[in-house]
Design a protein around this motif. Sequence first.
Motif, PDB file in Angstrom:
ATOM      1  N   SER A   7       0.846  -1.202   0.000  1.00 34.37           N
ATOM      2  CA  SER A   7       0.000   0.000   0.000  1.00 34.37           C
ATOM      3  C   SER A   7       0.872   1.240   0.000  1.00 34.37           C
ATOM      4  CB  SER A   7      -0.931   0.017   1.217  1.00 34.37           C
ATOM      5  OG  SER A   7      -0.193  -0.087   2.418  1.00 34.37           O
ATOM      6  N   ARG A  15      -3.987   0.208  -2.362  1.00 34.61           N
ATOM      7  CA  ARG A  15      -3.493  -1.025  -1.754  1.00 34.61           C
ATOM      8  C   ARG A  15      -3.732  -2.190  -2.713  1.00 34.61           C
ATOM      9  NH1 ARG A  15      -6.334  -2.413   3.636  1.00 34.61           N
ATOM     10  NH2 ARG A  15      -8.100  -2.540   2.177  1.00 34.61           N
ATOM     11  N   GLU A  58       0.604   5.946  -0.059  1.00 33.64           N
ATOM     12  CA  GLU A  58      -0.133   7.114   0.430  1.00 33.64           C
ATOM     13  C   GLU A  58      -0.381   8.094  -0.701  1.00 33.64           C
ATOM     14  OE1 GLU A  58       2.204   8.631   3.627  1.00 33.64           O
ATOM     15  OE2 GLU A  58       1.873   6.868   4.914  1.00 33.64           O
ATOM     16  N   THR A  77      -8.871   1.240  -3.051  1.00 33.80           N
ATOM     17  CA  THR A  77      -8.455   2.573  -2.604  1.00 33.80           C
ATOM     18  C   THR A  77      -8.673   2.696  -1.105  1.00 33.80           C
ATOM     19  OG1 THR A  77      -9.001   3.555  -4.743  1.00 33.80           O
ATOM     20  CG2 THR A  77      -8.853   5.053  -2.855  1.00 33.80           C
ATOM     21  N   LEU A  78      -7.634   3.211  -0.407  1.00 35.58           N
ATOM     22  CA  LEU A  78      -7.737   3.468   1.025  1.00 35.58           C
ATOM     23  C   LEU A  78      -8.379   4.836   1.249  1.00 35.58           C
ATOM     24  CD1 LEU A  78      -4.184   2.227   2.100  1.00 35.58           C
ATOM     25  CD2 LEU A  78      -6.340   0.954   2.165  1.00 35.58           C
ATOM     26  N   GLY A  82      -4.639   7.105  -4.821  1.00 40.94           N
ATOM     27  CA  GLY A  82      -5.574   5.988  -4.906  1.00 40.94           C
ATOM     28  C   GLY A  82      -5.829   5.551  -6.341  1.00 40.94           C
ATOM     29  N   ASP A 128      -9.423   8.036   4.088  1.00 38.09           N
ATOM     30  CA  ASP A 128      -9.135   8.638   5.385  1.00 38.09           C
ATOM     31  C   ASP A 128     -10.426   8.752   6.194  1.00 38.09           C
ATOM     32  OD1 ASP A 128     -10.563  10.673   4.248  1.00 38.09           O
ATOM     33  OD2 ASP A 128      -8.873  12.039   3.990  1.00 38.09           O
TER      34      ASP A 128
END
Length: 906
Positions: free
Chosen positions: A817, A881, A819, A869-870, A822, A872
Amino acid sequence: MQDRPDPDALLQRLQTEEAQARRGRLKVFFGASAGVGKTFAMLSAAAAALAQGTPVTIGVVETHGRTDTEALTTHLPRLPLRALPYKDRTLPEFDLDAALAWGAEHPGGLVLLDELAHSNVPGSRHPKRWQDAEELLAAGVDVWSTLNVQHLESLNDVVSGITGIRVWETVPDHFFDTADEVVVVDLPPDELLARMKAGKVYLPQQAERAAANFFRKGNLLALRELALRRTADRVDGEMRAYRRASSTAPSAVWPNREALLACVGPGDNAEKVVRSCARLAAQLGLPWHAVHVETPEQAGRSASLLPQVERTLKLAQQLGAAACAVLPAPQPAQALVRYAREHNLVRVVMGRGARRWPWQDTLADQIGRRADDLDLLQVGAVPSQAGSPGSQAPAPAPRAPFWPGYIAAALACCVAAVLATPLASVLELTNIVMLFLLVVVGVALKYGRGPAILAAFLGVGFFDFFFVPPHFTFAVSDAQYLVTFAVMLVVALVVGQLTAGLKVQAEAATDREHRVRGLYDMARDLSAALLPEQVAEIGARFITGEFSAGSTLVVAGDDNRLQTLPGGGAPVDMAVAQWAFERGEPAGRGTDTLHSSPTLVLPLKAPMRTRGVLVVALPPGRPPGVEQRRLLQTCASLLAISLERIHYIDVAQKSTVQIESERLRNSLLSAISHDLRTPLASLVGLAESLALVQPPLPAPQQALAASIGQSARRMSALVNNLLDMARLEAGAVQLNKAWLPLEEVVGSALAACAPALAAHRVDVQLPDGLPLLQIDAVLMERVLVNLLENAAKYTPAGTAIHIAAQARSDTVALAVSDEGPGLPSGREELLFEKFERGARESATPGVGLGLAICRAIVQAHGGSIRGDTLLDPQGRPAGARFTVLLPRGTPPTDLGDDVPPSPANA
């Protein structure tokens, strides 16, 4: 007339016997579990057959180290096994070609195939051993085999629910049911457990584990009951087939296994009969059938009761009836007795009928007189609810006036009397009687029973009044004329009754033949249809000819959206059509659902899925009868199958074009890649040589040489990706698997892409105790390198890249993964396609092959890869990821020096 053999049944029987004469015989030794002695029983029977002169050979037998079973194989011929490579080993497997050749040399020979549900080694002709047996049987070779109850497809989930262990090797029930003979090999659970403890089933260590898991006494009792019940069902089916084959009308019911028959009538008592029969069957644990008999006289005047009959039969299905049927027959009692005897149904459950006339027999009386071997159970009538609101029966359909037939009968008798008057001096009285009998026959043919009975009485009266002396009086001069009158009346009544009955049966047979011919013509036309519009036209033509009704075909696309085909003659209510399509049930006129709709909507159920709906606008008046509904259902089924055939023809054509395009593209990529590698290597070498020349080049020229080398290396990497993708898709890549720790592959990948990760922080979380994985280290390193380079390429400098792993029950999950921004929303799966890239990545160098190569490599290892997609806490994209799932297995206990020590976690 009712007991004559059915020509179609006789033809089918002859064809079946001819096919069986060419086919080998299958004998299955059937048991509840391993260890009951199936293989031992099969080998013992084979030795006896060999002693009697039958050619016998062992195709494959699994003795599992049992000495007594192994001893039986020493006296039987054996075919050599075929060696097949599997992974890093060579496994012995049944040689089907050798068995076929042996069967050709030994007509009437017998091949022993142990463990019918066995999965063959990849590379065999068939994936399953029962398919090998099927090919041997088709070649005329007899086959004996063994099978456990948990390997039957229909009982697989039941056994897994009992034992908690899912068996993946199964045999279809239809193949088991086609066996010519099934021998049950049974052993009480206590004796089986004693055999296990004595080491006669498994080795001591295996026996201890088996007794603690699968071979518990409760499991063995349940499996034994399943095996005996399944065998009893098969024997019951064989018994019914024998009775049908030996006689077209079985003379009596054999009470070897009780079953119930619920008689569904058109009255209010039908639902109570069905519910009572269902409760009785549940209490006794018996199967039951529900049957409604539709006579030709009822076909016209009971159409208003059709929804009630259908509701009752549907209720019977919901309550667990084994079969529901509508029988068109002139006499209900005869049809019910015949159905009960054909299906060996001992008890008949029916409503309590009332006599219309004192001398009239009820249906129960008629059944009892015809079949004294049936048990009759009569259900009490439903209490009258005439005064309750909404209890009124549906208004009967308008009936045609009855009096024209009776007037015609009277006129015909008058005409006969007038015509016979001038012939009285020429003809004998017996010939004049024949004229009146001829009138009775004609009236019966034209108008049915009632007018024929009137014609019989009038004929006797006219004959007595006008032709028997003294004339013009009903007195007779000779008492013998009374006998003549009685015989004439009886003959007239019998002839009229028989003629009317034959007329009804002939009309029904003619209508049935007309329907079958219409269906045949439609099926013939549908077999040549290539477009859905042609299917709609053929269906509309059939429905117009049979029902004088309009129809519209509504088909479903790949997205299950309904679309009306042009040329329809029926209005379409899309709400009703959508309901019928989604639930797969009829709706609209004549049904219980949305019955206010002016059209009848039938779902088009094909073998794979529902293909749409058929909308039929029937003429105003009564709803369609049972026969008409059955005909419409058959029409809908034919249309659905034709639409599905057209769909798969289109799919096959597209697939052929796509496969050919893919092959050409791979060939082109491979050729181009090979041709580009040499000049690119030369460019890289020349660029590096320019950096080493003496004296050194000026700074601008050095920068230009470095740029040339960087571009050439990037182009070389792209070419290598193209070539690798072509090799993976062509299956030219052979996996070199070994048991390795995941930490070693991760460390190698991090070292390989260290320059690309220089601007990022890498966080590795690999827990202690990760299992060894059987993987190709070079290819899996390639997967991790591609994922890490993508993360470094598409995320800002200074951000972190995380690598984590987790051991699960049957897989190991490895996640990479970042940051960054995405993945593109809704395109997560498309990114794994070849040459697919996101819109905002278009400025980044690459051709979109990295993730496609990753998926191909992971799938070659039997795993899977996905991206997501991670988010927040505010729900905004916070990174991408990629998760790789690899299957975990059981490594050998002795790996030697092949596995290096696991390095410490980074």
